[in-house]
Design a protein around this motif. Sequence first.
Motif, mmCIF file in Angstrom:
data_model
loop_
_atom_site.group_PDB
_atom_site.id
_atom_site.type_symbol
_atom_site.label_atom_id
_atom_site.label_comp_id
_atom_site.label_asym_id
_atom_site.label_seq_id
_atom_site.Cartn_x
_atom_site.Cartn_y
_atom_site.Cartn_z
ATOM 1 N N THR A 59 0.440 -1.234 -0.340
ATOM 2 C CA THR A 59 0.084 -0.305 0.340
ATOM 3 C C THR A 59 0.498 1.565 0.214
ATOM 4 O O THR A 59 1.837 0.902 0.796
ATOM 5 N N ARG A 60 0.071 2.332 -0.288
ATOM 6 C CA ARG A 60 1.121 3.775 -0.381
ATOM 7 C C ARG A 60 1.530 3.902 1.353
ATOM 8 O O ARG A 60 2.386 3.973 1.635
ATOM 9 N N ARG A 61 0.557 3.347 1.792
ATOM 10 C CA ARG A 61 1.562 3.910 3.764
ATOM 11 C C ARG A 61 1.825 2.968 3.278
ATOM 12 O O ARG A 61 3.442 3.992 4.417
ATOM 13 N N ALA A 89 13.267 13.866 -5.986
ATOM 14 C CA ALA A 89 14.080 12.971 -7.252
ATOM 15 C C ALA A 89 12.498 13.253 -8.089
ATOM 16 O O ALA A 89 12.461 13.331 -9.733
ATOM 17 N N VAL A 90 10.981 13.017 -7.880
ATOM 18 C CA VAL A 90 10.744 12.432 -8.792
ATOM 19 C C VAL A 90 10.182 14.378 -8.947
ATOM 20 O O VAL A 90 8.956 14.129 -10.387
ATOM 21 N N ALA A 91 9.966 15.451 -7.873
ATOM 22 C CA ALA A 91 9.196 16.730 -8.617
ATOM 23 C C ALA A 91 10.652 16.981 -9.316
ATOM 24 O O ALA A 91 9.560 18.284 -10.242
ATOM 25 N N ALA A 92 11.803 16.733 -9.563
ATOM 26 C CA ALA A 92 12.902 17.375 -10.400
ATOM 27 C C ALA A 92 12.972 16.754 -11.496
ATOM 28 O O ALA A 92 13.570 17.442 -12.647
ATOM 29 N N SER A 93 12.121 15.799 -11.916
ATOM 30 C CA SER A 93 12.204 15.179 -13.162
ATOM 31 C C SER A 93 11.740 15.843 -13.868
ATOM 32 O O SER A 93 12.000 15.190 -15.002
ATOM 33 N N PHE A 111 3.465 8.405 -9.347
ATOM 34 C CA PHE A 111 3.554 8.700 -7.306
ATOM 35 C C PHE A 111 3.166 9.137 -6.290
ATOM 36 O O PHE A 111 2.592 8.343 -5.016
ATOM 37 N N ASP A 112 2.257 10.598 -7.041
ATOM 38 C CA ASP A 112 1.074 11.349 -6.188
ATOM 39 C C ASP A 112 -0.119 10.147 -6.129
ATOM 40 O O ASP A 112 -0.577 10.315 -5.194
ATOM 41 N N GLU A 113 -0.022 9.163 -6.860
ATOM 42 C CA GLU A 113 -1.975 8.856 -6.474
ATOM 43 C C GLU A 113 -2.040 7.977 -6.557
ATOM 44 O O GLU A 113 -2.910 7.242 -6.559
#
Length: 102
Positions: free
Chosen positions: A32-34, A52-56, A65-67
Motif C-alpha cells: 500500500t501507499r502507506r 527526485a520525482v519533483a525534479a524529474s 507517485f502522488d496518486e
Amino acid sequence: LDFFDGSSRLATQVEIDAASISSARAAIKPVTRRQMLTALHRAGLLATIKGAVAASGDIELQIAFDESQEFQRDNPFLAAMSKALGKTDAEVDAIFALAASL
C-alpha cells in the motif's frame, strides 16, 4: 532446470539465475501507499524520492507517485527511478520487504 532460448542449446547458468531472480521479483506482492511511504521514511529515502520525482519533470511519473494507492515491484516508473538514484535491485527488494512488514 532445462530452459531453452528457441535454439537447440540449453540455457546458461547465468540465464537460469536471471530467470529465477525475475520470477522471484514478479512474486513480490504490491504494498500500500502507506506501507511504501513509511518504509521509505524509515530507510531515510522519502525526501530524496519526493525530490527526485519533483525534479524529474515527468508529469506521468509525478502522477504515478502522488496518486498510486499501491506500489508494484515490477512497475517501469519504479525501475527507472531506482536506476536514476543508483539503487540496486537488492536495495529495492529490501524496501519492499520492509514495506510488506509494516
